[in-house]
Design an enzyme around this catalytic site. Structure first.
Site, PDB file in Angstrom:
ATOM      1  N   ASP A 215       0.827  -1.192   0.000  1.00 23.82           N
ATOM      2  CA  ASP A 215       0.000   0.000   0.000  1.00 23.82           C
ATOM      3  C   ASP A 215       0.874   1.260   0.000  1.00 23.82           C
ATOM      4  O   ASP A 215       1.878   1.332   0.716  1.00 23.82           O
ATOM      5  CB  ASP A 215      -0.891  -0.022   1.248  1.00 23.82           C
ATOM      6  CG  ASP A 215      -1.870   1.123   1.295  1.00 23.82           C
ATOM      7  OD1 ASP A 215      -2.731   1.188   0.397  1.00 23.82           O
ATOM      8  OD2 ASP A 215      -1.783   1.943   2.227  1.00 23.82           O
ATOM      9  N   GLU A 283       1.632  -0.160  -4.938  1.00 23.54           N
ATOM     10  CA  GLU A 283       0.692   0.880  -5.356  1.00 23.54           C
ATOM     11  C   GLU A 283       1.420   2.224  -5.355  1.00 23.54           C
ATOM     12  O   GLU A 283       1.864   2.681  -4.313  1.00 23.54           O
ATOM     13  CB  GLU A 283      -0.499   0.946  -4.404  1.00 23.54           C
ATOM     14  CG  GLU A 283      -1.462   2.083  -4.719  1.00 23.54           C
ATOM     15  CD  GLU A 283      -2.346   2.475  -3.547  1.00 23.54           C
ATOM     16  OE1 GLU A 283      -3.490   2.875  -3.782  1.00 23.54           O
ATOM     17  OE2 GLU A 283      -1.883   2.376  -2.383  1.00 23.54           O
TER      18      GLU A 283
END
Length: 557
Positions: A215, A283
């Site tokens: 993330d 990401e």
């Protein structure tokens, strides 16, 4: 190389293909909304295990599970309070072990979301860090003194609105939070912090995970000098950030994407390489130059395995845009490997975003085929295989703090997070025996798995056929890509290899005729589930609305 992940995956050969992730279909599961087994209205790990046959039948190579760690759930799991524990809402560690065993028994790998740029303010690390300025974890988070007049140290902003700095009365300092106030940023300039988050990754590798989705992978480090961000120059934009958010007014050159991140990613890669056949996808968010960042982060064999940005998660939809994004990536990344997504848990669903919800039975199969035909790996978000549209969640039922903050211009992320519909009837379309945490819209219940499984022409049937067909064509999984000039709304490219495959996509609802006279010996490939069309050398291909066509041709020297 030592494999500490257990013997179940070894027996099935899952640990014997270090390149399994190249061209893989990764099915993203948002656990709160996948399957509830204990009638509390929230999905759980046992629910994922229960639906593992469905995932395997779809043809997924791996699943990516959004966070299930212990958390106060201010950001629904992306605010971790204990990296080594399962939140009771989702079950227990034993449930995770049973879930991963169920996946491996069906040949499905398991990737989990690793959220390490920040923690919850309820994490024991932060509670100790904020106690005073001299404790052992005092420098584990990003603390800074106020300016002489009491204002924050600089102009950095939070994506979720307002300043990225929050005053703490105990330490009489500000702490950095790029997201919610309750999500303080870890200080990656501190080697002890790096060691601690690597230990957290090791904990799950030892339990048998096959990789990580990282993330906000470009948010780990900040500028030590805490310099102000300049305004965003005209002509530049931030991918994945709405233009009504003041965060999009700055060029974020100092609060993220710092050069020190490269060395940490090499440490993380070194840890993963201690285990067999592990992969990672990062990401890259709110970046002005995603291809350059992706190129640096995915340098072959040195850092993470692949990365995705928000370039194909925007509102822009045209053949020219898709081609430009992919070709820019191809020019930039060298030996890096892309991962593409059209939908996820943060973005309006692609059926609504690109097609405004019209004719999902034709648009959704085309979009999925396109996603799985681009060079790279693909993340398929739960419900894409059903053609689900964005749900309209009224304000009084909204759960997302991001949406509440920017309502009504931005309605947040709940519309793509509503529960998975498993059958048409019942309180929650088979998701739960209780009232679900978010409502299931009637239009989703009408597209439930149980409804589509009995329809050979459904989006789900198309998805299963296409994924199985794609598995037999190595050019589509691991070949190169070359685009061909064709007028809008046609997207045309070849996946190259020993037997190149021409791929044609009609991005509109109107029938189109595509000139293919520049291909020698062209012949159609069938078996993928799309209607056949006429065509051949020196001819043309007739594509219906949202039509798809694949063919082989003579490779020119």
């Amino acid at each position: 190389m030592t494999d500490k992940a257990g013997t179940d995956a070894q027996t099935l050969g899952l640990k014997n293909d270090p390149d399994w992730w190249r061209g893989a279909v990764i099915y993203q599961i948002y656990p709160r909304s996948f399957q509830d087994t204990n009638a509390d209205g929230v999905g759980d790990l046992k629910g994922i295990a229960r639906r593992m046959d469905y995932i395997a039948e779809l043809g997924a190579d791996a699943i990516w599970i959004s966070p299930f760690f212990r958390s106060p759930m201010k950001d629904f799991g992306y605010d971790v309070s204990d990296y080594n524990a399962v939140d009771p809402l989702f079950g227990a560690l034993e449930d995770f072990d049973e879930m991963i065993a169920a996946a491996h028994a069906r040949g499905v790998r398991v990737m989990i979301d690793l959220v390490i740029s920040h923690t919850s303010d309820q994490h024991a690390w932060f509670k100790e860090s904020r106690a005073d300025r001299t404790n052992p974890k005092a420098e584990w988070y990003v603390w800074a003194d106020a300016k002489p007049e009491g204002s924050p140290p600089n102009n950095w902003l939070s994506i979720f609105g307002g300043s990225a700095w929050e005053w703490d009365t105990a330490r009489r300092q500000y702490y950095l939070h790029n997201f919610l106030i309750s999500q303080p940023d870890l200080n990656f300039h501190n080697p002890e912090v790096q060691d601690a988050v690597l230990d957290a990754a090791r904990f799950w590798l030892d339990r048998g995970v096959d990789g990580f989705r990282l993330d906000t992978v470009n948010f780990y480090f900040h500028d030590r000098q805490l310099r102000d961000n300049p305004p965003l120059p005209k002509g530049k934009s931030l991918t994945g950030v709405e233009d009504n958010n003041p965060y999009a007014f700055q060029d974020h050159v100092h609060d993220k994407t710092q050069p020190e991140n490269l060395a940490f990613l090499e440490r993380l890669r070194g840890l993963m390489d201690e285990y067999s056949s592990i992969s990672s996808v990062g990401e890259i968010g709110a970046d002005t130059d995603p291809p350059a960042t992706t190129a640096a982060y995915t340098e072959d064999g040195k850092r993470i395995h692949m990365a995705y940005s928000f370039d194909l998660l925007t509102e822009e939809y045209s053949a020219a845009h898709i081609r430009d994004v992919v070709e820019t990536f191809e020019r930039s990344v060298g030996g890096g490997w892309p991962c593409w997504a059209f939908s996820n848990h943060d973005i309006r669903r692609v059926v609504t975003r690109w097609n405004k919800g019209k004719d999902p039975d034709r648009f959704a199969p085309m979009a999925l085929a396109l996603l799985l035909s681009l060079r790279g790996s693909a993340c398929v978000y739960q419900g894409e295989e059903l053609g689900l549209s964005e749900a309209d969640v009224p304000f009084e039922l909204l759960q997302d703090p991001f949406g509440k903050r920017f309502w009504p211009a931005y309605k947040g992320r709940d519309g793509c997070r509503t529960p998975m519909p498993w059958r048409e009837g019942g309180l929650a379309a088979g998701f739960s025996d209780a009232a679900p945490w978010l409502p299931v819209p009637p239009e989703h219940a009408a597209r439930a798995v149980g409804v589509q499984e009995t329809d050979d022409g459904s989006v789900l049937a198309h998805a299963r056929r296409f994924i199985a067909w794609r598995r037999g064509h190595d050019a589509l999984r691991r070949g190169g890509i070359v685009f061909h000039d064709r007028p809008e709304p046609i997207l045309a490219f070849s996946r190259t290899g020993t037997a190149p495959i021409l791929c044609l996509f009609n991005l509109s609802s109107a029938a189109q005729k595509v000139d293919v006279s520049d291909f020698d010996g062209l012949s159609a490939l069938d078996g993928h589930g799309f209607a056949a069309s006429g065509g051949g050398a020196r001819g043309s291909i007739a594509l219906g609305g949202y039509g798809v066509w694949y063919g082989v041709y003579n490779k020119k020297d």
